[in-house]
Design an enzyme around this catalytic site. Sequence first.
Site, PDB file in Angstrom:
ATOM      1  N   TRP A   1       0.842  -1.119   0.032  1.00 27.50           N
ATOM      2  CA  TRP A   1      -0.140   0.039   0.030  1.00 27.50           C
ATOM      3  C   TRP A   1       0.935   1.226   0.141  1.00 27.50           C
ATOM      4  O   TRP A   1       0.532   2.261  -0.562  1.00 27.50           O
ATOM      5  CB  TRP A   1      -0.988   0.034   1.205  1.00 27.50           C
TER       6      TRP A   1
ATOM      7  N   ASP B   1      -0.960   6.744   6.532  1.00 25.50           N
ATOM      8  CA  ASP B   1      -2.157   5.842   6.271  1.00 25.50           C
ATOM      9  C   ASP B   1      -2.202   4.870   7.420  1.00 25.50           C
ATOM     10  O   ASP B   1      -1.414   4.178   7.666  1.00 25.50           O
ATOM     11  CB  ASP B   1      -1.833   5.026   5.022  1.00 25.50           C
TER      12      ASP B   1
ATOM     13  N   LYS C   1     -11.978  -1.604   8.386  1.00 23.93           N
ATOM     14  CA  LYS C   1     -10.885  -2.438   9.163  1.00 23.93           C
ATOM     15  C   LYS C   1     -11.318  -2.461  10.685  1.00 23.93           C
ATOM     16  O   LYS C   1     -11.676  -3.167  11.313  1.00 23.93           O
ATOM     17  CB  LYS C   1      -9.611  -2.265   8.919  1.00 23.93           C
TER      18      LYS C   1
END
Length: 352
Positions: free
Chosen positions: A100, A167, A191
């Site tokens: 990511w 992030d 999440k």
Amino acid sequence: MLINFDAGPATLPRTVLEQASEAIRDYNSSGLSILEIPHRGKAFEAILEEANSLVKTLLGLGDDYAVLWLQGGGRLQFSMLPMNFLGADETAGYIESGHWAEEALHNAVLYGHAEVLGSSKEDQYRYIPDWGTIPEHLQYVHLTSNNTIYGTQFFRFPETDVPLVADMSSELFSRKLDYSRFSLIYAVAQKNIGPAGVTLVVVRKSMLEKQKRTLPGILSYKAEADNNSVLNTPPVFAIYCSLLTLRWIHSIGIEAMDRRNQEKADLLYTAIDNSKLFYGVARKEDRSLMNVCFRAHDDSHTQAFLDFARERNITGIKGHRSVGGFRASLYNAIGIEAVQQLVDALHAFEKG
Ligand SMILES: Cc1ncc(COP(=O)(O)O)c(C=O)c1O
């Protein structure tokens, strides 16, 4: 019910699901479902106000931060960030600690220059790379504080005056940190916060003034902040579920949540470290408290243990398709009893 260790969409607290179900039938005895309430009405205004205030309380942040609820997932943040804060001739720093992080980096070079400050790519992202001294000319430094696929987590952060951007998709609200060190934090909801469909962004208001180019409102942090995330029709239900989760986290407290998450991770890592059949993948000092990645020494045990666990109502422990093995995600809503059941399954499998 199954015990779901999936990395996301992930387990939500039972009480959140119950309250959300009730709100679908009739929101606060209003005679309307939460799915039907107007996004510019008083009821939704109150939801947003409480959610924004809880986000800041839980993160220990003040009114110098804006809270935004956006769409487009983590991937939109990868490009929205450089679009807003990286001019064509400017440079941002990226710490490449996983897939990511790499995606975020690839998006930055579409808008300006990016410098890789550290990378663990050559070792399949098994560890958090060092970043050295942060050059002062950078517009911002981006990092992925928890690497969902590889099970690594940052336990220290760059010391710099350059704005830090993180992030925190797979860890936000799971531990106590000095969040005021960050100028912008983003996290997809699916999440640790709520259902898919909304991304939480917390941004220092002074950053909003640094927008580098003319952008459509929907891609501009400043325009979203000026319109309190209601520039277009927002995902009302996803934001409402997120509010329910935030209330639940607040009722436990972030410090207690942090301790609980440490305990859960210790329990599982100890079982893996003591196992003859399984081993942990990430470097020990960088092991994530949220995503525990492990593998079987003997590949034939991989599917066998997935089946064995499934017979015990355990699901979602298959590793990401790019790395294989196992991954148990221990987000806030996973209780210690659930982790104990996974540990019991590991022991029982090992006994044969
Ligand atoms: C740390 C992190 N960032 C970003 C993403 C991408 O999120 P999305 O699928 O919403 O674009 C993920 C997805 O798993 C993630 O784990």
